[in-house]
Design a protein around this motif. Sequence first.
Motif, PDB file in Angstrom:
ATOM      1  N   ILE A   1      13.753   5.286 -11.567  1.00  0.00           N
ATOM      2  CA  ILE A   1      13.404   7.002 -11.233  1.00  0.00           C
ATOM      3  C   ILE A   1      14.235   7.261  -9.904  1.00  0.00           C
ATOM      4  CG2 ILE A   1      11.768   8.880 -10.834  1.00  0.00           C
ATOM      5  CD1 ILE A   1       9.126   6.854 -11.168  1.00  0.00           C
TER       6      ILE A   1
ATOM      7  N   ARG B   1       2.310  -3.979  -6.566  1.00  0.00           N
ATOM      8  CA  ARG B   1       2.235  -3.538  -7.949  1.00  0.00           C
ATOM      9  C   ARG B   1       3.893  -2.416  -8.332  1.00  0.00           C
ATOM     10  NH1 ARG B   1       1.560   2.463  -9.092  1.00  0.00           N
ATOM     11  NH2 ARG B   1      -0.009   3.718  -7.381  1.00  0.00           N
TER      12      ARG B   1
ATOM     13  N   ALA C   1       9.763   1.879  -3.290  1.00  0.00           N
ATOM     14  CA  ALA C   1       9.337   3.604  -3.650  1.00  0.00           C
ATOM     15  C   ALA C   1      10.616   4.597  -2.496  1.00  0.00           C
ATOM     16  CB  ALA C   1       7.979   4.433  -3.322  1.00  0.00           C
ATOM     17  N   GLY C   2      11.724   3.340  -2.434  1.00  0.00           N
ATOM     18  CA  GLY C   2      12.467   3.963  -1.416  1.00  0.00           C
ATOM     19  C   GLY C   2      12.436   4.520   0.083  1.00  0.00           C
ATOM     20  N   GLN C   3      12.557   5.829   0.808  1.00  0.00           N
ATOM     21  CA  GLN C   3      12.273   5.990   1.814  1.00  0.00           C
ATOM     22  C   GLN C   3      10.601   6.045   1.642  1.00  0.00           C
ATOM     23  OE1 GLN C   3      14.180   5.926   5.173  1.00  0.00           O
ATOM     24  NE2 GLN C   3      12.851   6.770   5.891  1.00  0.00           N
ATOM     25  N   ASP C   4      10.321   5.589   2.936  1.00  0.00           N
ATOM     26  CA  ASP C   4       8.605   5.908   3.479  1.00  0.00           C
ATOM     27  C   ASP C   4       8.800   6.986   4.144  1.00  0.00           C
ATOM     28  OD1 ASP C   4       6.655   7.033   5.042  1.00  0.00           O
ATOM     29  OD2 ASP C   4       6.149   4.264   4.728  1.00  0.00           O
ATOM     30  N   LEU C   5       8.683   8.336   2.576  1.00  0.00           N
ATOM     31  CA  LEU C   5       8.605   9.798   3.495  1.00  0.00           C
ATOM     32  C   LEU C   5       7.169  10.084   4.373  1.00  0.00           C
ATOM     33  CD1 LEU C   5       8.641  11.158  -0.342  1.00  0.00           C
ATOM     34  CD2 LEU C   5      10.930  11.096   1.179  1.00  0.00           C
TER      35      LEU C   5
ATOM     36  N   GLU D   1       0.874  -1.219   0.308  1.00  0.00           N
ATOM     37  CA  GLU D   1       0.118  -0.109   0.021  1.00  0.00           C
ATOM     38  C   GLU D   1       0.600   0.945   0.176  1.00  0.00           C
ATOM     39  OE1 GLU D   1       1.737  -0.215   3.952  1.00  0.00           O
ATOM     40  OE2 GLU D   1       0.337  -1.726   2.874  1.00  0.00           O
ATOM     41  N   ARG D   2       2.209   0.886  -0.108  1.00  0.00           N
ATOM     42  CA  ARG D   2       2.610   2.287   0.242  1.00  0.00           C
ATOM     43  C   ARG D   2       3.821   1.867  -1.214  1.00  0.00           C
ATOM     44  NH1 ARG D   2       0.235   4.785   1.136  1.00  0.00           N
ATOM     45  NH2 ARG D   2      -0.351   5.712   3.268  1.00  0.00           N
ATOM     46  N   LEU D   3       4.085   1.311  -1.721  1.00  0.00           N
ATOM     47  CA  LEU D   3       5.187   0.876  -2.991  1.00  0.00           C
ATOM     48  C   LEU D   3       6.304   0.465  -2.167  1.00  0.00           C
ATOM     49  CD1 LEU D   3       4.303   3.656  -5.646  1.00  0.00           C
ATOM     50  CD2 LEU D   3       3.174   1.114  -5.375  1.00  0.00           C
TER      51      LEU D   3
ATOM     52  N   LEU E   1      16.744  15.963  -2.613  1.00  0.00           N
ATOM     53  CA  LEU E   1      17.755  15.488  -1.864  1.00  0.00           C
ATOM     54  C   LEU E   1      18.810  14.817  -2.564  1.00  0.00           C
ATOM     55  CD1 LEU E   1      15.256  13.287   0.359  1.00  0.00           C
ATOM     56  CD2 LEU E   1      16.828  15.177   1.215  1.00  0.00           C
TER      57      LEU E   1
ATOM     58  N   ASP F   1      21.198   8.647  -2.881  1.00  0.00           N
ATOM     59  CA  ASP F   1      21.757   7.330  -2.198  1.00  0.00           C
ATOM     60  C   ASP F   1      22.111   6.411  -2.289  1.00  0.00           C
ATOM     61  OD1 ASP F   1      19.764   7.344  -1.096  1.00  0.00           O
ATOM     62  OD2 ASP F   1      19.538   8.849   0.764  1.00  0.00           O
TER      63      ASP F   1
ATOM     64  N   PHE G   1      15.179  10.949  -6.590  1.00  0.00           N
ATOM     65  CA  PHE G   1      15.564  12.498  -5.261  1.00  0.00           C
ATOM     66  C   PHE G   1      15.492  13.671  -5.374  1.00  0.00           C
ATOM     67  CE2 PHE G   1      17.856   8.147  -5.718  1.00  0.00           C
ATOM     68  CZ  PHE G   1      17.160   8.311  -4.421  1.00  0.00           C
TER      69      PHE G   1
ATOM     70  N   ALA H   1      15.252   5.765  -2.923  1.00  0.00           N
ATOM     71  CA  ALA H   1      16.884   4.559  -2.469  1.00  0.00           C
ATOM     72  C   ALA H   1      16.295   2.862  -3.460  1.00  0.00           C
ATOM     73  CB  ALA H   1      16.644   4.590  -1.555  1.00  0.00           C
TER      74      ALA H   1
HETATM   75  C1  LHQ Z   1       4.670   5.988  -1.023  1.00  0.00           C
HETATM   76  C2  LHQ Z   1       5.499   6.323  -1.181  1.00  0.00           C
HETATM   77  C3  LHQ Z   1       6.932   7.022   0.055  1.00  0.00           C
HETATM   78  C4  LHQ Z   1       5.750   7.247   1.282  1.00  0.00           C
HETATM   79  C5  LHQ Z   1       4.317   5.760  -3.075  1.00  0.00           C
HETATM   80  N1  LHQ Z   1       6.813   7.117   1.109  1.00  0.00           N
HETATM   81  N2  LHQ Z   1       3.892   6.278   0.895  1.00  0.00           N
HETATM   82  C6  LHQ Z   1      16.929   8.251   2.802  1.00  0.00           C
HETATM   83  C7  LHQ Z   1      17.220   8.493   3.842  1.00  0.00           C
HETATM   84  C8  LHQ Z   1      16.733   9.577   4.183  1.00  0.00           C
HETATM   85  C9  LHQ Z   1      15.028   9.855   4.637  1.00  0.00           C
HETATM   86  C10 LHQ Z   1      14.531  10.192   2.600  1.00  0.00           C
HETATM   87  O1  LHQ Z   1      15.350   9.549   1.325  1.00  0.00           O
HETATM   88  C11 LHQ Z   1      16.249   8.341   1.245  1.00  0.00           C
HETATM   89  C12 LHQ Z   1      16.327   7.851   0.294  1.00  0.00           C
HETATM   90  C13 LHQ Z   1      14.962   8.203  -0.334  1.00  0.00           C
HETATM   91  O2  LHQ Z   1      14.591   6.858  -1.181  1.00  0.00           O
HETATM   92  S1  LHQ Z   1      14.655   9.676  -1.027  1.00  0.00           S
HETATM   93  C14 LHQ Z   1      12.756   9.619  -2.192  1.00  0.00           C
HETATM   94  C15 LHQ Z   1      12.454   8.741  -2.024  1.00  0.00           C
HETATM   95  N3  LHQ Z   1      10.923   8.628  -2.461  1.00  0.00           N
HETATM   96  C16 LHQ Z   1      10.155   9.343  -3.667  1.00  0.00           C
HETATM   97  O3  LHQ Z   1      10.235  10.210  -3.154  1.00  0.00           O
HETATM   98  C17 LHQ Z   1       9.103   8.334  -4.139  1.00  0.00           C
HETATM   99  C18 LHQ Z   1       8.306   8.934  -3.484  1.00  0.00           C
HETATM  100  N4  LHQ Z   1       7.003   8.224  -4.578  1.00  0.00           N
HETATM  101  C19 LHQ Z   1       6.679   8.336  -5.976  1.00  0.00           C
HETATM  102  O4  LHQ Z   1       7.518   9.393  -6.134  1.00  0.00           O
HETATM  103  C20 LHQ Z   1       5.393   8.114  -6.874  1.00  0.00           C
HETATM  104  O5  LHQ Z   1       4.776   7.262  -5.820  1.00  0.00           O
HETATM  105  C21 LHQ Z   1       6.169   6.865  -7.402  1.00  0.00           C
HETATM  106  C22 LHQ Z   1       6.516   7.728  -8.681  1.00  0.00           C
HETATM  107  C23 LHQ Z   1       6.931   5.897  -6.802  1.00  0.00           C
HETATM  108  C24 LHQ Z   1       5.209   6.012  -8.172  1.00  0.00           C
HETATM  109  O6  LHQ Z   1       3.274   6.797  -8.469  1.00  0.00           O
HETATM  110  P1  LHQ Z   1       1.924   6.492  -8.615  1.00  0.00           P
HETATM  111  O7  LHQ Z   1       2.224   4.369  -8.972  1.00  0.00           O
HETATM  112  O8  LHQ Z   1       1.298   7.502  -9.346  1.00  0.00           O
HETATM  113  O9  LHQ Z   1       2.005   5.955  -7.288  1.00  0.00           O
HETATM  114  P2  LHQ Z   1       1.515   6.822  -5.703  1.00  0.00           P
HETATM  115  O10 LHQ Z   1       1.624   8.136  -5.926  1.00  0.00           O
HETATM  116  O11 LHQ Z   1      -0.318   6.749  -6.633  1.00  0.00           O
HETATM  117  O12 LHQ Z   1       1.776   5.829  -4.921  1.00  0.00           O
HETATM  118  C25 LHQ Z   1       0.807   4.753  -4.446  1.00  0.00           C
HETATM  119  C26 LHQ Z   1       0.686   4.885  -2.623  1.00  0.00           C
HETATM  120  O13 LHQ Z   1       1.641   4.587  -1.934  1.00  0.00           O
HETATM  121  C27 LHQ Z   1       0.271   6.305  -2.075  1.00  0.00           C
HETATM  122  O14 LHQ Z   1      -0.338   6.197  -1.247  1.00  0.00           O
HETATM  123  P3  LHQ Z   1      -2.261   6.420  -1.453  1.00  0.00           P
HETATM  124  O15 LHQ Z   1      -2.613   6.490  -0.167  1.00  0.00           O
HETATM  125  O16 LHQ Z   1      -2.512   7.558  -2.370  1.00  0.00           O
HETATM  126  O17 LHQ Z   1      -2.373   5.548  -1.846  1.00  0.00           O
HETATM  127  C28 LHQ Z   1       2.261   7.327  -2.045  1.00  0.00           C
HETATM  128  O18 LHQ Z   1       0.550   7.828  -1.304  1.00  0.00           O
HETATM  129  C29 LHQ Z   1       2.405   5.700  -1.058  1.00  0.00           C
HETATM  130  N5  LHQ Z   1       3.431   6.115  -2.096  1.00  0.00           N
HETATM  131  N6  LHQ Z   1       5.857   6.494  -2.253  1.00  0.00           N
HETATM  132  N7  LHQ Z   1       8.031   7.306  -0.954  1.00  0.00           N
END
Ligand code: LHQ
Length: 263
Positions: free
Chosen positions: A134, A59, A63-67, A23-25, A142, A145, A137, A114
């Motif tokens: 993708i 699916r 999606a990396g870190q839970d934001l 549910e949080r990818l 950011l 990493d 960051f 991540a």
């Molecule tokens: C999420 C997330 C997510 C929570 C989707 N968190 N809920 C390291 C150290 C410390 C801190 C910071 O970070 C790091 C390293 C990192 O990984 S930074 C990068 C973090 N990841 C992102 O920025 C990716 C964020 N997600 C997205 O851009 C999109 O969700 C992608 C492109 C992955 C997928 O898009 P869609 O297929 O359109 O799906 P969606 O966006 O509708 O996501 C589905 C659900 O998953 C949704 O929740 P909802 O309740 O609305 O159904 C999102 O909020 C949740 N979700 N990624 N990282």
Amino acid sequence: MEQNVLKEEFIDGCLELTLNRPERLNAFTPELHKALRSALEKAADTHACRVVLLTGAGRGFCAGQDLGDPDSAPGDKPRDLGASIEQFYNPLIRLIRSLEKPVICAVNGVAAGAGANIAFACDLVVASRGAKFIQAFCKIGLIPDCGGTWTVTHLIGEARAKALMLTGVPISAEQAASWGLIWQVFDDESLLTEARKLAQQFATGPTASLAMTKRAIHAALTNELDQQLDLERDLQREAGRGGDYAEGVAAFLEKRAPNFKGR
Ligand code: LHQ
């Protein structure tokens, strides 16, 4: 506390690990980090485990870190994100890279932030045709990493690494394979079957020599040719003393399949 954020299955020498927060990818929380770390450490210490297969439930791959996680979400005070990297992400990447058995990553859907760079740290990356990678960051201010600035730059060169990381443009699995970022692409419905076939090949393979091969390839990224030639000599010496070399040659001469023990 969520149930089973990581599914673990040990089948015929392969430890299959499924990130399980669909549910949080499959975004990372401390709980998921701890579960994955402990599973990988167990894999490292268990001789019967000859290969690790990492994939995601639902699916997406990851999606990396839970934001939304309170430990990393920006609040009133600035967060020390370096602490999360030091505590969780860096040890994870080091563990995958140093594991003395192949790590296969089956990217079953989107791999972002991540999540993408953890996949690229694995030894063989296969992906479903619908998967995307993708470097997300830059979209949240950011920097990449999980070793991504190193791994991706080594795999595809500076020009493409900069384009992906400075723009955050998604790339398809096909594009990633044609650039050499990943190994192979399979139809969505056959990804896991194909990844398991690969895993079975490794589960009955000469694990110790595969581990040495992995070590030599990693060393090649920084060694000069002379150093690499010396390293190959030393590792071949070690491989030649292993039981799997004797078994491999005997099987060849007797025109039968080898029965490798992984030592
Ligand atoms: C999420 C997330 C997510 C929570 C989707 N968190 N809920 C390291 C150290 C410390 C801190 C910071 O970070 C790091 C390293 C990192 O990984 S930074 C990068 C973090 N990841 C992102 O920025 C990716 C964020 N997600 C997205 O851009 C999109 O969700 C992608 C492109 C992955 C997928 O898009 P869609 O297929 O359109 O799906 P969606 O966006 O509708 O996501 C589905 C659900 O998953 C949704 O929740 P909802 O309740 O609305 O159904 C999102 O909020 C949740 N979700 N990624 N990282």
